[in-house]
Design a protein around this motif. Sequence first.
Motif, PDB file in Angstrom:
ATOM      1  N   GLN A 118      51.804 -30.200  31.998  1.00 30.54           N
ATOM      2  CA  GLN A 118      50.521 -30.275  31.016  1.00 30.54           C
ATOM      3  C   GLN A 118      50.382 -28.802  30.753  1.00 30.54           C
ATOM      4  O   GLN A 118      49.680 -28.704  29.545  1.00 30.54           O
ATOM      5  CB  GLN A 118      49.392 -30.997  31.999  1.00 30.54           C
ATOM      6  CG  GLN A 118      48.094 -31.048  31.288  1.00 30.54           C
ATOM      7  CD  GLN A 118      47.001 -31.418  32.151  1.00 30.54           C
ATOM      8  OE1 GLN A 118      47.452 -32.178  33.249  1.00 30.54           O
ATOM      9  NE2 GLN A 118      45.978 -31.280  32.045  1.00 30.54           N
ATOM     10  N   SER A 119      50.359 -28.026  31.385  1.00 31.98           N
ATOM     11  CA  SER A 119      49.927 -26.581  30.805  1.00 31.98           C
ATOM     12  C   SER A 119      50.862 -25.765  30.251  1.00 31.98           C
ATOM     13  O   SER A 119      50.819 -24.584  30.060  1.00 31.98           O
ATOM     14  CB  SER A 119      49.738 -25.696  32.444  1.00 31.98           C
ATOM     15  OG  SER A 119      50.842 -25.847  32.898  1.00 31.98           O
ATOM     16  N   TYR A 120      51.871 -26.568  29.754  1.00 29.78           N
ATOM     17  CA  TYR A 120      53.015 -25.678  28.913  1.00 29.78           C
ATOM     18  C   TYR A 120      53.835 -24.593  29.619  1.00 29.78           C
ATOM     19  O   TYR A 120      55.396 -24.847  29.690  1.00 29.78           O
ATOM     20  CB  TYR A 120      52.735 -24.890  27.787  1.00 29.78           C
ATOM     21  CG  TYR A 120      51.508 -25.546  26.860  1.00 29.78           C
ATOM     22  CD1 TYR A 120      51.691 -26.837  26.655  1.00 29.78           C
ATOM     23  CD2 TYR A 120      50.635 -25.148  26.275  1.00 29.78           C
ATOM     24  CE1 TYR A 120      50.946 -27.597  25.962  1.00 29.78           C
ATOM     25  CE2 TYR A 120      49.700 -25.768  25.566  1.00 29.78           C
ATOM     26  CZ  TYR A 120      49.955 -27.070  25.421  1.00 29.78           C
ATOM     27  OH  TYR A 120      48.856 -27.656  24.430  1.00 29.78           O
ATOM     28  N   ALA A 121      53.307 -23.773  30.666  1.00 26.52           N
ATOM     29  CA  ALA A 121      53.929 -23.100  31.568  1.00 26.52           C
ATOM     30  C   ALA A 121      54.940 -22.017  30.815  1.00 26.52           C
ATOM     31  O   ALA A 121      56.070 -21.887  31.337  1.00 26.52           O
ATOM     32  CB  ALA A 121      54.680 -23.960  32.742  1.00 26.52           C
ATOM     33  N   LEU A 122      54.397 -21.486  29.742  1.00 28.27           N
ATOM     34  CA  LEU A 122      55.296 -20.453  28.930  1.00 28.27           C
ATOM     35  C   LEU A 122      55.225 -19.062  29.393  1.00 28.27           C
ATOM     36  O   LEU A 122      54.088 -18.661  29.960  1.00 28.27           O
ATOM     37  CB  LEU A 122      55.081 -20.585  27.371  1.00 28.27           C
ATOM     38  CG  LEU A 122      55.262 -22.079  26.814  1.00 28.27           C
ATOM     39  CD1 LEU A 122      54.908 -22.028  25.436  1.00 28.27           C
ATOM     40  CD2 LEU A 122      56.789 -22.653  27.087  1.00 28.27           C
ATOM     41  N   TYR A 123      56.011 -18.352  29.204  1.00 25.60           N
ATOM     42  CA  TYR A 123      56.087 -16.843  29.587  1.00 25.60           C
ATOM     43  C   TYR A 123      55.315 -16.262  28.329  1.00 25.60           C
ATOM     44  O   TYR A 123      55.867 -15.889  27.536  1.00 25.60           O
ATOM     45  CB  TYR A 123      57.375 -16.243  29.945  1.00 25.60           C
ATOM     46  CG  TYR A 123      58.030 -16.860  31.177  1.00 25.60           C
ATOM     47  CD1 TYR A 123      57.497 -16.407  32.338  1.00 25.60           C
ATOM     48  CD2 TYR A 123      59.125 -17.757  30.890  1.00 25.60           C
ATOM     49  CE1 TYR A 123      58.117 -17.113  33.534  1.00 25.60           C
ATOM     50  CE2 TYR A 123      59.793 -18.197  32.215  1.00 25.60           C
ATOM     51  CZ  TYR A 123      59.224 -17.801  33.191  1.00 25.60           C
ATOM     52  OH  TYR A 123      59.822 -18.427  34.500  1.00 25.60           O
ATOM     53  N   PRO A 124      54.066 -15.735  28.432  1.00 29.99           N
ATOM     54  CA  PRO A 124      53.383 -15.286  27.412  1.00 29.99           C
ATOM     55  C   PRO A 124      53.913 -13.977  26.693  1.00 29.99           C
ATOM     56  O   PRO A 124      53.578 -13.944  25.676  1.00 29.99           O
ATOM     57  CB  PRO A 124      52.030 -14.952  28.081  1.00 29.99           C
ATOM     58  CG  PRO A 124      51.880 -14.690  29.513  1.00 29.99           C
ATOM     59  CD  PRO A 124      53.211 -15.496  29.626  1.00 29.99           C
ATOM     60  N   HIS A 125      54.437 -13.123  27.667  1.00 27.24           N
ATOM     61  CA  HIS A 125      55.163 -11.954  27.100  1.00 27.24           C
ATOM     62  C   HIS A 125      56.594 -12.043  26.421  1.00 27.24           C
ATOM     63  O   HIS A 125      57.053 -11.032  25.847  1.00 27.24           O
ATOM     64  CB  HIS A 125      55.215 -10.959  28.345  1.00 27.24           C
ATOM     65  CG  HIS A 125      56.296 -11.430  29.267  1.00 27.24           C
ATOM     66  ND1 HIS A 125      55.806 -12.282  30.163  1.00 27.24           N
ATOM     67  CD2 HIS A 125      57.549 -10.991  29.514  1.00 27.24           C
ATOM     68  CE1 HIS A 125      56.900 -12.440  31.000  1.00 27.24           C
ATOM     69  NE2 HIS A 125      57.848 -11.489  30.857  1.00 27.24           N
ATOM     70  N   MET A 126      57.063 -13.354  26.588  1.00 29.32           N
ATOM     71  CA  MET A 126      58.597 -13.393  25.825  1.00 29.32           C
ATOM     72  C   MET A 126      58.090 -14.211  24.439  1.00 29.32           C
ATOM     73  O   MET A 126      57.237 -14.972  24.420  1.00 29.32           O
ATOM     74  CB  MET A 126      59.234 -14.461  26.922  1.00 29.32           C
ATOM     75  CG  MET A 126      59.510 -13.768  27.918  1.00 29.32           C
ATOM     76  SD  MET A 126      60.727 -14.923  29.159  1.00 29.32           S
ATOM     77  CE  MET A 126      60.966 -13.871  30.687  1.00 29.32           C
TER      78      MET A 126
END
Length: 353
Positions: free
Chosen positions: A82-90
Amino acid sequence: MATLELKNIRKSYGATQVIHGIDLDIPSGDFCVFVGPSGCGKSTLLRMIAGLEDITSGAVCIEGEVVNHISAAKRGLAMVFQSYALYPHMSVKANLSFGLENIGMPRAEIEERVMQAARMLQLDQYLTRKPGQLSGGQRQRVAIGRAVVREPKVFLFDEPLSNLDAELRVAMRGEIGDLHRRLGNTMIYVTHDQVEAMTMADKIAVLRDGKLEQYGPPLDLYNAPANRFVAGFIGSPKMNFLPGEFRSGQVHLKAGSAIDATAFAGAGDVELGVRANHLEITDVSDGALVCEVHSAEQLGGETYIYGALSDDTPITLHRPGQVPVRRGEKIGVRVDASVVHLFSMETGASLAT
């Protein structure tokens, strides 16, 4: 593609049991949706399939192999949160390739998989952007793409659209459906939204309090609900339930009308279930239910009328077109007896023969 079987799955936290012996057989290539109210156990069940939650007893089988003691990383599954869980710095590209790099996949194969997924999900023009530079729908596609590049046996989706606005949710439902048709993988999708379940699923598993209430194709659940809970949960607006007594092949409603019920078997106190679009407006006369209008929603092409019967039972009508009604007005309501449902007042079970 892979078959998935759940055999008498149970989950307890100490003395508290939250999943009560669920059996489920999901054929290879099916899109199965777990649906139910908050706290029913659907996300816990998904996490047990994924290997993120221990199983108290029972077995999870993928392609006939019991995987209870196989780690999440080795089950051949991919999960979209649900939260996407992406790496924001990538960058988008780095997010898509990161998991493959961690398992030591050759660079050329990573590049091929990432570019193929990016084209499929229309992300190829965003590969250099960071997640913060994307819209919610684009971020969700990146999360899905990260699952796609792994080429899993089974996709697991845990309420992936709940953070999106209504219009974007509709668009993303279509995109996930298209993805399933292109890939043909087995997919399990968790949601509390029965509209998502009805529009996306090959089969729906309705859960309540950690128990499986009914499992089958969406229209089977809509047309032949196994019990009052399923009848009330599947379908929008919610089914109307009118209390009465079943005797001599008729339901004698407390609101003052008798409905033919010769297609059912039973006796005593019952609830008659009827959908809002199976109620007709007529004159207030003998044989008709009398509804006092509380409010109406005029949507142009259709009208929803909310009111109460003479015994204070709430009732909703759905009629095509523009129906001119006023608050406080009394209207006659006729029930289409050919499409009603009947449920035991005591157990909630369907009384269909």
